[in-house]
Structure formats: C-alpha cells, structure tokens
Design an enzyme around this catalytic site. Structure first.
Site, PDB file in Angstrom:
ATOM      1  N   GLU A  27       0.869  -1.430  -0.124  1.00 46.80           N
ATOM      2  CA  GLU A  27       0.334   0.036   0.082  1.00 46.80           C
ATOM      3  C   GLU A  27       0.687   1.575   0.455  1.00 46.80           C
ATOM      4  O   GLU A  27       0.262   2.478  -0.790  1.00 46.80           O
ATOM      5  CB  GLU A  27      -0.895  -0.371   1.671  1.00 46.80           C
ATOM      6  CG  GLU A  27      -1.924  -0.857   0.809  1.00 46.80           C
ATOM      7  CD  GLU A  27      -2.609  -0.901   0.045  1.00 46.80           C
ATOM      8  OE1 GLU A  27      -2.808   0.741  -0.976  1.00 46.80           O
ATOM      9  OE2 GLU A  27      -3.374  -2.068  -0.381  1.00 46.80           O
ATOM     10  N   TYR A 110      -6.006   6.927   4.912  1.00 50.14           N
ATOM     11  CA  TYR A 110      -6.106   5.574   3.411  1.00 50.14           C
ATOM     12  C   TYR A 110      -5.860   4.482   4.219  1.00 50.14           C
ATOM     13  O   TYR A 110      -5.856   2.937   3.861  1.00 50.14           O
ATOM     14  CB  TYR A 110      -5.738   6.094   2.107  1.00 50.14           C
ATOM     15  CG  TYR A 110      -5.280   5.230   1.221  1.00 50.14           C
ATOM     16  CD1 TYR A 110      -6.832   4.289   0.454  1.00 50.14           C
ATOM     17  CD2 TYR A 110      -4.419   4.569   1.473  1.00 50.14           C
ATOM     18  CE1 TYR A 110      -6.447   3.476  -0.364  1.00 50.14           C
ATOM     19  CE2 TYR A 110      -3.662   3.449   0.494  1.00 50.14           C
ATOM     20  CZ  TYR A 110      -4.997   2.730  -0.691  1.00 50.14           C
ATOM     21  OH  TYR A 110      -5.034   2.319  -1.161  1.00 50.14           O
ATOM     22  N   ASP A 128      -9.080   6.692  -2.366  1.00 53.65           N
ATOM     23  CA  ASP A 128      -8.056   7.227  -2.781  1.00 53.65           C
ATOM     24  C   ASP A 128      -8.498   7.898  -4.102  1.00 53.65           C
ATOM     25  O   ASP A 128      -9.975   7.756  -4.406  1.00 53.65           O
ATOM     26  CB  ASP A 128      -6.870   5.941  -3.338  1.00 53.65           C
ATOM     27  CG  ASP A 128      -7.771   4.920  -4.288  1.00 53.65           C
ATOM     28  OD1 ASP A 128      -8.354   5.270  -4.537  1.00 53.65           O
ATOM     29  OD2 ASP A 128      -6.384   4.203  -3.650  1.00 53.65           O
TER      30      ASP A 128
END
Ligand code: SF4
Length: 359
Positions: A27, A110, A128
């Site tokens: 990520e 996020y 996102d």
C-alpha cells in the site's frame, strides 16, 4: 461489485496473502506509483526484509537502497520507524485497532482503512483517487472533489458501503469467501484502475453502468470536478561528476530535507537559461573546477517541477572533499551500492555509457 471483483481482480502477489506487513508495504509503495513499477520493488523488498522485525533491525541505508527510484523517500523512512515502534510496543505484531494503527508514522486514514480491511477484513473505508472517481461518477457528485465537505461526504459513503458489504452472506454467485470488506474496498480501487479511468472509461464493461449517474446524464467528462492544477515550473540544475584517481565525489544529503540521507553528485540550481558550470560550482558549491565537459541531460518531473539536469564531468583544481563532512570519494564499483534518487542513478548510467567508470 463483489461478484465483478471475484471474476476480474488482477492476480497480484500482495493479494495472495493476508499478512498485514506485506499488505502495508504494498500500500505504501503503491501511493503515487503504478502497479507494474511496484511489482519488482515489492518482490525485492519482501525477499530482503520479509517481516516487521527484519525491517526494524535493518540499516537505514539498506531500506533507502531498496526504495531507491520510487521517490518520496520519507515513506521508506516512516516504514522503518513504524516497524521499530511495532516491535517495541506491540511485540512485533501489527496492531489491529484502527485507532492505534493510525498513530504510526506514515499511516494515514487511507492506509489504515486499506490494512484493516484487506488484512483483517474490518469494515474500515478507503478513499484514494480511483475510489473518488468511481464514487463521484456513480453518485453524480458535481462539487469539487478536493473540497473538505466533498471529502467528508465521500468518506461517509465509502464507510456505508464497506459496512454494508460486511453484512453480506456467502450466497453471492461467484464468491466463496466471506472476506467482503477486503473485497469490496479492493473492487472499488480495481474498477477505478481498470475500467473507470480518468479519460474514456470503459462503461460497457462496468458492473455499475445501469445505475451510474454520470453515465446516465452523459456527464462523465465533468466528474470528478477538480480545481485547475497549478502551472508547471521549469527549473534548471547542473550536476558534477567530479573524478580524481578514478573515484567520484559524492555527498550524502543531510537529515530533515528532501531526499534526506540519500547520496547524490554535487549539484546546484541555475537561475540563468543556460548553465555556466564553473561559475555555478564556485558560487553555490564553493568548488573550484578545472574544465568541465557536458556528458548528458536528464529530464524528470517532481510534483509541479519540470527539471532539466545538465551533467558535467569535471576534474577538481584542488581537493574539494573538505567542503562538507558528508562528502566522500567513491570508487566506481561502490557507486552502484549507494542509494541515489533516480535522477542521480541516471548519472551513474551516463558515466557507464561514456565509459568513465574505469578503475
Ligand atoms: S458506468 Fe462508466 S462512469 Fe460510471 S462507474 Fe462505470 S465506468 Fe465509471
């Protein structure tokens, strides 16, 4: 969306695991970076630093070298710092609590949502660029997608959707698991990446087409509404590959600034349109150089800066290694081992192509 994801999800290595560490690394690497670029970096990283303990105990230089070329180096430093804190405060176990996770360096809202949902199947939302595009188009949200009020609304919608997914059973036609929070969040990102692209989305292949407000109203080009971007700024830099007895002068960037602790060749910004290398070296770097030969131009873009880097091969007219405690003469064989930002890695390639790396 869950059925579409079960049929169309790309087979990516970090999707074959539920290890929060592996998912976290993917990520962070995927922020601002395309999947195909991340794949070799992630594979190399996981081979060298396979778990939290190995990252926490690694040298910063090793971490930066594994990251070199991905840019935004504070992300790599934050990964190491967060791993140290997890080892110290949580016995090396990745915390499952979103509130605790969000306090770790480099882990924002996020990333917390992504790790909690993908690794632990918790109903935590993610938002996102890809998810924003899908949601604003599907729900016909015309307001500026960067405005705080719009973001608050989108986070709320994303939260409602993943909570709803958590209540679904296993009766869906194509899914055999109950990892619906993980799959729902990833399906939104995947749809934005593969189908609902910024320009010319492939609505014919989209599972949301029948109910998509932007598609029905023929307003796809207007959504998501974005503020006009700031103009690009052109900047000129000179960099010096200064050699003495076959070694090259390199310097380590100090703590705290851009590209902190990475290595680079001495360089300076020029305010004129055409570089005057000897003058730039004297005025901004305090270096007296003999004649310099231009060996190439490197162009790259960092956020809103379009950078032209003119590279010179030079010989010193005196020993400049005393200009900073962070400079060193580096033999060609060692240059490849130093973590350089990508523009300076290209200088090493230029030197190799010009056969200037002979020992
Ligand atoms: S129908 Fe088109 S615009 Fe709407 S979500 Fe699907 S791909 Fe995006």
């Amino acid at each position: 969306m869950l059925q579409w994801y079960a049929e169309h999800a790309r087979d990516l290595p970090w999707r074959r695991t539920q290890d929060p560490y592996a998912i976290w690394i993917s990520e962070i690497m995927l922020q601002q970076t395309q999947v195909k670029t991340v794949l070799p970096y992630w594979t190399r990283w996981m081979r060298r630093l396979p778990d939290i303990a190995s990252l926490a105990r690694s040298r910063t230089e090793t971490v930066l070298k594994l990251w070199a070329g991905l840019g935004y180096y504070s992300r790599a430093r934050n990964l190491k710092r967060a791993a140290e804190l997890i080892l110290q405060n949580h016995d090396g176990e990745f915390p499952r609590d979103p509130g605790i996770m969000a306090k770790l360096p480099g882990i924002g809202r996020y990333t917390t949502g992504a790790i909690c949902s993908i690794a632990f199947n918790q109903p935590t939302p993610i938002l996102d660029g890809n998810v924003i595009r899908v949601l604003t188009r599907f729900f016909g949200i015309l307001e500026d997608s960067g405005a705080t009020t719009t973001r608050t609304r989108l986070w709320k919608i994303a939260g409602q959707l993943v909570t709803l997914a958590s209540t679904q059973g296993i009766g869906l036609k194509h899914t055999s698991t109950t990892r619906h929070c993980a799959d729902l969040n990833q399906s939104l990102m995947e749809l934005g990446a593969l189908i609902c692209s910024p320009r010319e989305p492939n609505c014919g292949a989209c599972p949301l087409q029948a109910r998509c407000a932007a598609h029905r109203a023929n307003m796809i080009p207007q959504i998501p509404a974005l503020k006009p971007k700031a103009a690009m700024r052109s900047r000129l830099f000179v960099a010096f590959a200064i050699s003495r007895d076959g070694c090259f002068l390199v310097q380590k960037r100090s703590e705290g600034g851009v590209n902190a602790q990475l290595w680079e060749f001495p360089n300076a910004e020029c305010l004129e349109d055409e570089p005057d290398p000897e003058n730039s070296a004297r005025l901004t770097l305090g270096l007296e150089l003999g004649a310099s030969e231009r060996i190439g131009t490197i162009r790259h873009t960092i956020t809103r800066n379009r950078i032209r880097l003119e590279v010179y091969h030079s010989k010193p007219s005196h020993d400049p290694s005393g200009t900073s405690p962070l400079t060193r003469w580096c033999p060609p064989s060692k240059l490849a081992q130093l973590p350089f930002p990508s523009a300076h890695r290209k200088i090493v390639e230029l030197l190799a192509n010009r056969q200037l790396l002979r020992t």
